[in-house]
Design a protein around this motif. Structure first.
Motif, mmCIF file in Angstrom:
data_model
loop_
_atom_site.group_PDB
_atom_site.id
_atom_site.type_symbol
_atom_site.label_atom_id
_atom_site.label_comp_id
_atom_site.label_asym_id
_atom_site.label_seq_id
_atom_site.Cartn_x
_atom_site.Cartn_y
_atom_site.Cartn_z
ATOM 1 N N GLU A 36 11.571 0.909 -1.003
ATOM 2 C CA GLU A 36 12.467 -0.342 -0.944
ATOM 3 C C GLU A 36 11.456 -1.211 0.120
ATOM 4 O O GLU A 36 10.860 -0.538 1.070
ATOM 5 N N PHE A 37 11.395 -2.294 -0.435
ATOM 6 C CA PHE A 37 10.611 -3.308 0.574
ATOM 7 C C PHE A 37 11.564 -3.968 1.682
ATOM 8 O O PHE A 37 12.783 -4.039 1.130
ATOM 9 N N LEU A 43 6.376 1.303 -14.031
ATOM 10 C CA LEU A 43 7.550 2.341 -14.256
ATOM 11 C C LEU A 43 7.154 3.650 -14.278
ATOM 12 O O LEU A 43 8.020 4.313 -13.928
ATOM 13 N N ALA A 44 6.065 4.116 -14.459
ATOM 14 C CA ALA A 44 5.501 5.360 -14.338
ATOM 15 C C ALA A 44 5.352 5.871 -12.852
ATOM 16 O O ALA A 44 5.879 6.744 -12.647
ATOM 17 N N LEU A 45 4.919 4.916 -12.216
ATOM 18 C CA LEU A 45 4.869 5.112 -10.645
ATOM 19 C C LEU A 45 6.165 5.461 -9.965
ATOM 20 O O LEU A 45 6.289 6.209 -9.307
ATOM 21 N N GLU A 46 7.311 4.787 -10.633
ATOM 22 C CA GLU A 46 8.779 4.880 -10.339
ATOM 23 C C GLU A 46 9.427 6.004 -11.023
ATOM 24 O O GLU A 46 10.473 6.325 -10.561
ATOM 25 N N GLY A 47 8.720 6.697 -11.734
ATOM 26 C CA GLY A 47 9.177 8.006 -12.450
ATOM 27 C C GLY A 47 10.195 7.660 -13.508
ATOM 28 O O GLY A 47 10.739 8.599 -14.031
ATOM 29 N N VAL A 48 10.246 6.320 -14.073
ATOM 30 C CA VAL A 48 11.136 5.885 -15.187
ATOM 31 C C VAL A 48 10.198 6.312 -16.592
ATOM 32 O O VAL A 48 11.042 6.647 -17.498
ATOM 33 N N LEU A 49 9.120 6.014 -16.379
ATOM 34 C CA LEU A 49 8.317 6.639 -17.730
ATOM 35 C C LEU A 49 7.309 7.625 -17.159
ATOM 36 O O LEU A 49 7.008 7.781 -16.225
ATOM 37 N N PRO A 50 6.791 8.340 -18.362
ATOM 38 C CA PRO A 50 5.788 9.330 -17.935
ATOM 39 C C PRO A 50 4.518 8.610 -17.642
ATOM 40 O O PRO A 50 4.180 7.502 -18.104
ATOM 41 N N GLY A 80 20.173 -5.042 -6.289
ATOM 42 C CA GLY A 80 21.081 -4.189 -7.072
ATOM 43 C C GLY A 80 20.455 -3.330 -8.031
ATOM 44 O O GLY A 80 21.185 -2.683 -8.830
ATOM 45 N N VAL A 81 19.047 -3.408 -8.066
ATOM 46 C CA VAL A 81 18.246 -2.483 -9.042
ATOM 47 C C VAL A 81 17.281 -1.569 -8.375
ATOM 48 O O VAL A 81 16.045 -2.245 -7.992
ATOM 49 N N PRO A 82 17.706 -0.417 -7.841
ATOM 50 C CA PRO A 82 16.714 0.424 -6.920
ATOM 51 C C PRO A 82 15.349 0.944 -7.617
ATOM 52 O O PRO A 82 15.688 1.131 -8.866
ATOM 53 N N TYR A 83 14.797 1.450 -6.957
ATOM 54 C CA TYR A 83 13.585 2.016 -7.290
ATOM 55 C C TYR A 83 13.893 3.270 -8.188
ATOM 56 O O TYR A 83 14.776 3.874 -8.001
ATOM 57 N N GLY A 84 13.150 3.533 -9.367
ATOM 58 C CA GLY A 84 13.410 4.571 -10.186
ATOM 59 C C GLY A 84 14.419 4.386 -11.042
ATOM 60 O O GLY A 84 14.899 5.242 -11.830
ATOM 61 N N THR A 85 15.051 3.079 -11.218
ATOM 62 C CA THR A 85 16.106 2.719 -12.294
ATOM 63 C C THR A 85 15.661 1.443 -12.990
ATOM 64 O O THR A 85 14.758 0.755 -12.531
ATOM 65 N N VAL A 86 16.430 1.314 -14.376
ATOM 66 C CA VAL A 86 16.250 0.018 -14.899
ATOM 67 C C VAL A 86 17.495 -0.628 -15.227
ATOM 68 O O VAL A 86 18.560 -0.055 -15.246
ATOM 69 N N ALA A 117 0.694 -0.921 0.027
ATOM 70 C CA ALA A 117 -0.326 -0.026 -0.075
ATOM 71 C C ALA A 117 0.987 1.212 -0.018
ATOM 72 O O ALA A 117 0.763 2.203 -0.904
ATOM 73 N N GLU A 118 1.815 1.209 0.551
ATOM 74 C CA GLU A 118 3.006 2.591 0.652
ATOM 75 C C GLU A 118 3.580 2.532 -0.591
ATOM 76 O O GLU A 118 3.672 3.715 -0.892
ATOM 77 N N TYR A 119 3.839 1.522 -1.070
ATOM 78 C CA TYR A 119 4.816 1.692 -2.363
ATOM 79 C C TYR A 119 3.658 2.338 -3.540
ATOM 80 O O TYR A 119 4.015 3.053 -4.219
#
Length: 178
Positions: free
Chosen positions: A79-80, A167-174, A103-109, A70-72
């Motif tokens: 981060e979980f 990916l949009a939620l994480e800011g990677v995509l619009p 090794g792959v944090p939030y907002g990255t790919v 829910a927080e995510y």
């Protein structure tokens, strides 16, 4: 414990089936309406050798996963911190999924090939793709963050629209227009 706890929670990407053992969260299943839910529970029972027990109150083993998800989705968790039960994966797949989780944090790919390089198997991009497809813990082990080297989204077990939304939620995509 001869059982595992499960529940279905609503999310911004549709209903999610969550399942947990005493060791931790063991499975997340997308689009968990009745047919998908029932099929997934049968498969989990067979693979875990345990009976499913519905947690109708969302307490006990599932309270923390429900809260963190829910927080995510509310944009408050990047981060979980959940204990995970890795018993549904092994070998190369487990190695790749652990590298992804750590090794792959939030907002990255990361690219499939890059992830293969990270686990010491250059050229194993297709095998990394297979590992993503077998991920029993999507969202928490973020296979939505793995993309093609040319910038394409690649595949996703939850569907490409779900991958775009995450990916949009994480800011990677619009954000999608609608």
């Amino acid at each position: 414990m001869n059982s595992f706890a499960w529940t279905v929670v609503d999310s911004d990407i549709g209903p999610l089936l969550l399942a947990a053992t005493d060791e931790g969260l063991v499975s997340v299943v997308f689009h968990a309406r009745a047919g998908v839910r029932d099929r997934a529970l049968g498969q989990l029972a067979a693979r875990l050798g345990r009976e499913p027990v519905e947690d109708v109150t969302g307490s006990g083993l599932l309270a923390e996963p429900i809260r963190e998800l829910a927080e995510y989705f509310a944009g408050r968790r990047k981060e979980f911190g959940l204990p995970l039960d890795w018993s549904l994966t092994s070998g190369f797949n487990r190695q790749v999924l652990r590298e992804l989780a750590d090794g792959v944090p939030y907002g990255t790919v990361v690219g499939y090939g890059d992830l293969a390089d990270r686990v010491g198997l250059p050229g194993a991009a297709q095998a990394v793709g297979a590992a993503m497809g077998s991920n029993p813990l999507p969202l928490v082990v973020p296979c939505h963050r793995v993309v093609e080297s040319d910038g394409g989204l690649g595949g996703f077990g939850g569907g490409l629209e779900t991958k775009r939304k995450l990916l949009a939620l994480e800011g990677v995509l619009p954000q999608p227009l609608f």
